[in-house]
Write an enzyme that holds these catalytic residues in place. Structure first.
Site, PDB file in Angstrom:
ATOM      1  N   ASP A   1       8.438  60.989  18.542  1.00  0.00           N
ATOM      2  CA  ASP A   1       8.281  60.573  19.939  1.00  0.00           C
ATOM      3  C   ASP A   1       8.721  59.128  20.184  1.00  0.00           C
ATOM      4  OD1 ASP A   1       6.041  60.019  18.283  1.00  0.00           O
ATOM      5  OD2 ASP A   1       4.786  59.598  20.017  1.00  0.00           O
TER       6      ASP A   1
ATOM      7  N   GLU B   1       3.103  60.759  17.887  1.00  0.00           N
ATOM      8  CA  GLU B   1       2.397  59.765  17.071  1.00  0.00           C
ATOM      9  C   GLU B   1       1.883  58.631  17.941  1.00  0.00           C
ATOM     10  OE1 GLU B   1       1.122  56.548  14.952  1.00  0.00           O
ATOM     11  OE2 GLU B   1       3.006  56.352  16.025  1.00  0.00           O
TER      12      GLU B   1
HETATM   13 ZN   LIG Z   1       4.878  52.794  17.200  1.00  0.00          ZN
HETATM   14 ZN   LIG Z   2       5.960  54.324  14.634  1.00  0.00          ZN
END
Ligand SMILES: [Zn+2]
Ligand SMILES: [Zn+2]
Length: 399
Positions: free
Chosen positions: A80, A138
């Site tokens: 992401d 994440e």
């Molecule tokens: Zn990051």
């Molecule tokens: Zn990262």
């Protein structure tokens, strides 16, 4: 096979790794919306004949090669991007306004693809399995359990995995270096939202109300003593207020202030203590006639590197990039949801230097001018592939 030939093969693949990274960089996608990214990953795996599952934890992709009889090592990349407008004037600049790969996850995805490609060519030699985990989301400090890693684990991705290795680009290390550290290396990343309630009144008659701005100021000041006066000096912790909002007009006593912030710790006891003490600090507004509501949300735990596995990865890294290029790195109070995988199986998280020789000062992660030296990409790919190969060679026979 020899690791030198793996490195040579990674260098031969470099133009394609760069192309994948740039394609991803042009089209950054936020957490759980990595549709094009996942499609690119799945298309390559399909092309190379690597069996894979899509839509794992919404937008994740998991591929797998090797022999079912042996142990399984997983390699993980996150996919992401961030809500940051890119300021770099480069041919592969983000084409989506306001969004950018400012944490290098485009590079992580490209390197893991390359590692899959390299290992697929030696599939017959693998005495076990390699799982390629392309993880969404994440970059969220979630309510407990919301991030990509946690959700992938909940869907069973780690059920048959014996070890996991992740890698993150690091612009504070020059390209060519690998940063390693056993034990805790990144912090638990919690967040909180504190609402302070007072009582409205005319700004000319503050004694008729309870000023929430003054209460908030007391809380912010008192909270500065948490780390300095309540936590032992040999423990690390951070308490940060990131936002403070309150008030409507200069001549009205404000009745409500909302503050948000983050708490970073490395040890469960320190984490528990700070959560409790933040509550205590907030409660001082009651003594002053106000009230409060504190929502404390636990994010990912600390990234805690398994000692044996980290030592193993360090040895392999020395063979891949040379002993003098493998360096000890300090702890970081940043957070990483890779930590969730380590709650389930032994894991280690390593740093890949990506600072170009011309980058002075280094370009920081999560800033609009972050970029990385693409010469690091084949090194990272070779390292991931070499670690999986050698780990299976060492553990495959033992079963
Ligand atoms: Zn990051
Ligand atoms: Zn990262």
């Amino acid at each position: 096979m020899e690791l030198e030939s793996l490195l040579a093969a990674a260098h031969a693949l470099a133009p394609q790794i760069v192309e994948w990274r740039r394609t991803l960089h042009r089209w950054p996608e936020l957490a759980f919306t990595e549709h094009r990214t996942a499609a690119l990953v799945a298309a390559r795996l399909h092309e190379w004949g690597i069996p894979h599952e899509t839509e794992v934890a919404q937008t994740g992709v998991v591929g797998q090669i090797g022999a079912a009889a042996g142990p399984t090592i997983a390699l993980r990349a996150d996919m992401d991007a961030l809500p940051i407008p890119e300021e770099n004037d480069v041919p592969y600049r983000s084409e989506r306004p306001g969004l950018m790969h400012a944490c290098g996850h485009d590079a992580h995805t490209a390197m893991l693809l390359a590692a899959a490609r390299l290992l697929k060519e030696h599939e017959a030699e693998l005495p076990g399995r390699v799982k390629f985990i392309f993880q969404p989301a994440e970059e969220v400090i979630p309510d407990e359990g919301g991030s990509g890693a946690w959700r992938m684990i909940a869907e069973g991705v780690l059920d048959d995995v014996d070890a996991i290795v992740g890698l993150h680009v690091d612009p504070t290390l020059p390209t060519g270096q690998i940063g390693i550290r056993p034990g805790p290396i990144m912090a638990a990343a919690d967040r909180f939202e504190l609402t302070i309630m007072g009582k409205a009144a005319h700004g000319a008659h503050p004694y008729q109300g309870v000023d929430a701005i003054v209460l908030a100021a007391q809380v912010v000041t008192a909270a500065q003593t948490l780390v300095s006066r309540r936590i032992p000096a040999n423990k690390e912790a951070v308490v940060t207020f990131g936002t403070i909002h309150g008030g409507n007009k200069e001549n009205i006593i404000c009745d409500r202030v909302v503050l948000t912030g983050t708490v970073r710790t490395f040890e469960p006891a320190v984490r528990d203590q700070l959560e409790a003490e933040l509550e205590q600090v907030a409660s001082l507004v009651r003594a002053l006639g106000g009230d409060y509501r504190l929502r404390y949300l636990r994010g990912s735990p600390p990234v805690n590197n398994d000692g044996l596995l980290t030592g193993f990865v360090s040895r392999v890294a020395r063979q891949v990039v040379g002993a003098e290029q493998v360096v000890d790195i300090p702890k970081s109070t940043g957070g990483e949801d890779f930590a969730w995988y380590q709650q389930k199986t032994r894991g280690t998280f390593v740093r890949l230097g990506c600072q170009a020789p011309t980058d002075e000062p280094p370009r920081a992660l999560h800033t609009p001018t972050f970029d990385l030296d693409e010469a690091a990409l084949p090194l990272g790919a070779a390292l991931l592939a070499a670690v999986a190969l050698r780990w299976l060679q060492e553990h495959g026979r033992k079963g």
